[in-house]
Design an enzyme around this catalytic site. Sequence first.
Site, PDB file in Angstrom:
ATOM      1  N   ASP A  69       0.852  -1.196   0.000  1.00 38.56           N
ATOM      2  CA  ASP A  69       0.000   0.000   0.000  1.00 38.56           C
ATOM      3  C   ASP A  69       0.886   1.243   0.000  1.00 38.56           C
ATOM      4  OD1 ASP A  69      -3.205   0.536   1.002  1.00 38.56           O
ATOM      5  OD2 ASP A  69      -1.781   2.211   1.132  1.00 38.56           O
ATOM      6  N   ILE A  70       0.492   2.235  -0.781  1.00 37.09           N
ATOM      7  CA  ILE A  70       1.292   3.459  -0.917  1.00 37.09           C
ATOM      8  C   ILE A  70       1.262   4.300   0.366  1.00 37.09           C
ATOM      9  CG2 ILE A  70      -0.455   5.040  -1.887  1.00 37.09           C
ATOM     10  CD1 ILE A  70       1.624   5.728  -4.077  1.00 37.09           C
ATOM     11  N   GLY A 117     -16.104   2.445   3.919  1.00 38.73           N
ATOM     12  CA  GLY A 117     -14.887   3.248   3.778  1.00 38.73           C
ATOM     13  C   GLY A 117     -14.057   2.890   2.558  1.00 38.73           C
ATOM     14  N   GLN A 118     -14.648   2.183   1.589  1.00 38.84           N
ATOM     15  CA  GLN A 118     -13.897   1.793   0.386  1.00 38.84           C
ATOM     16  C   GLN A 118     -13.659   3.021  -0.494  1.00 38.84           C
ATOM     17  OE1 GLN A 118     -15.754  -1.283  -1.979  1.00 38.84           O
ATOM     18  NE2 GLN A 118     -14.106  -1.295  -3.484  1.00 38.84           N
ATOM     19  N   HIS A 164     -10.277  -5.148  -3.087  1.00 41.08           N
ATOM     20  CA  HIS A 164      -8.926  -5.356  -2.568  1.00 41.08           C
ATOM     21  C   HIS A 164      -8.982  -5.846  -1.133  1.00 41.08           C
ATOM     22  CE1 HIS A 164     -10.101  -1.130  -2.222  1.00 41.08           C
ATOM     23  NE2 HIS A 164      -9.418  -1.076  -1.095  1.00 41.08           N
ATOM     24  N   LEU A 165      -8.042  -6.724  -0.828  1.00 44.21           N
ATOM     25  CA  LEU A 165      -7.902  -7.282   0.516  1.00 44.21           C
ATOM     26  C   LEU A 165      -6.672  -6.649   1.145  1.00 44.21           C
ATOM     27  CD1 LEU A 165      -8.574  -9.509   2.656  1.00 44.21           C
ATOM     28  CD2 LEU A 165      -7.216 -11.095   1.275  1.00 44.21           C
ATOM     29  N   HIS A 166      -6.850  -6.019   2.321  1.00 37.22           N
ATOM     30  CA  HIS A 166      -5.717  -5.439   3.051  1.00 37.22           C
ATOM     31  C   HIS A 166      -5.126  -6.517   3.957  1.00 37.22           C
ATOM     32  CE1 HIS A 166      -6.766  -1.040   2.411  1.00 37.22           C
ATOM     33  NE2 HIS A 166      -7.965  -1.568   2.224  1.00 37.22           N
TER      34      HIS A 166
HETATM   35  P1  5GP Z   1      -9.693   1.370   0.655  1.00 37.99           P
HETATM   36  O1  5GP Z   1      -9.806   2.568   1.523  1.00 37.99           O
HETATM   37  O2  5GP Z   1     -10.421   1.539  -0.665  1.00 37.99           O
HETATM   38  O3  5GP Z   1     -10.047   0.090   1.372  1.00 37.99           O
HETATM   39  O4  5GP Z   1      -8.143   1.201   0.325  1.00 37.99           O
HETATM   40  C1  5GP Z   1      -7.523   1.745  -0.789  1.00 37.99           C
HETATM   41  C2  5GP Z   1      -6.049   1.667  -0.499  1.00 37.99           C
HETATM   42  O5  5GP Z   1      -5.333   1.857  -1.702  1.00 37.99           O
HETATM   43  C3  5GP Z   1      -5.568   2.752   0.484  1.00 37.99           C
HETATM   44  O6  5GP Z   1      -4.987   2.111   1.625  1.00 37.99           O
HETATM   45  C4  5GP Z   1      -4.544   3.542  -0.336  1.00 37.99           C
HETATM   46  O7  5GP Z   1      -3.440   3.964   0.436  1.00 37.99           O
HETATM   47  C5  5GP Z   1      -4.160   2.563  -1.417  1.00 37.99           C
HETATM   48  N1  5GP Z   1      -3.721   3.174  -2.672  1.00 37.99           N
HETATM   49  C6  5GP Z   1      -4.375   4.171  -3.342  1.00 37.99           C
HETATM   50  N2  5GP Z   1      -3.706   4.477  -4.470  1.00 37.99           N
HETATM   51  C7  5GP Z   1      -2.624   3.674  -4.526  1.00 37.99           C
HETATM   52  C8  5GP Z   1      -1.556   3.524  -5.469  1.00 37.99           C
HETATM   53  O8  5GP Z   1      -1.466   4.197  -6.501  1.00 37.99           O
HETATM   54  N3  5GP Z   1      -0.617   2.574  -5.196  1.00 37.99           N
HETATM   55  C9  5GP Z   1      -0.678   1.792  -4.080  1.00 37.99           C
HETATM   56  N4  5GP Z   1       0.299   0.909  -3.908  1.00 37.99           N
HETATM   57  N5  5GP Z   1      -1.665   1.898  -3.163  1.00 37.99           N
HETATM   58  C10 5GP Z   1      -2.634   2.830  -3.386  1.00 37.99           C
END
Ligand code: 5GP
Length: 116
Positions: free
Chosen positions: A30-31, A93-94, A100-102
């Site tokens: 994750d970035i 919160g998506q 995606h799976l964290h």
């Molecule tokens: P969500 O909040 O949708 O569950 O998680 C999205 C995740 O994607 C966030 O943790 C965010 O930091 C990550 N993310 C967003 N853009 C990028 C990117 O360009 N590269 C990477 N590696 N992660 C990203």
Amino acid sequence: MQDNIFLKIIRKEIKTDFLYEDDEVLAFYDIHPIAPVHVLIIPKKPIQSIAQMSEEDSPIIGKMFWVARNIAKDLNISEKGYKLLIRVGKDGGQEVPHLHLHLLGGARLAENIHPV
Ligand code: 5GP
């Protein structure tokens, strides 16, 4: 489904180091990590979220968990434990509209689930 950042990563339009790749699944860091280890596991198939999955997607989602389990082992967080998180839609919160799976670990993590 609209284009999004993860589809660009899948198409390799954004340079990303992969921890794992096969025909169905990709994994990368994750970035903006919220834990010492924060990896995202995504399907290559454009599935917007768990709410939009179909029954035929079940094996891919099982594969995502298998890949997360193997990465946790490789990164030596398996024994101490970790958290697997999938956000679904606005209330979940998506932010990125691609499933995606964290994989979160490397420290004891707080629960922190409160209405905003
Ligand atoms: P969500 O909040 O949708 O569950 O998680 C999205 C995740 O994607 C966030 O943790 C965010 O930091 C990550 N993310 C967003 N853009 C990028 C990117 O360009 N590269 C990477 N590696 N992660 C990203």
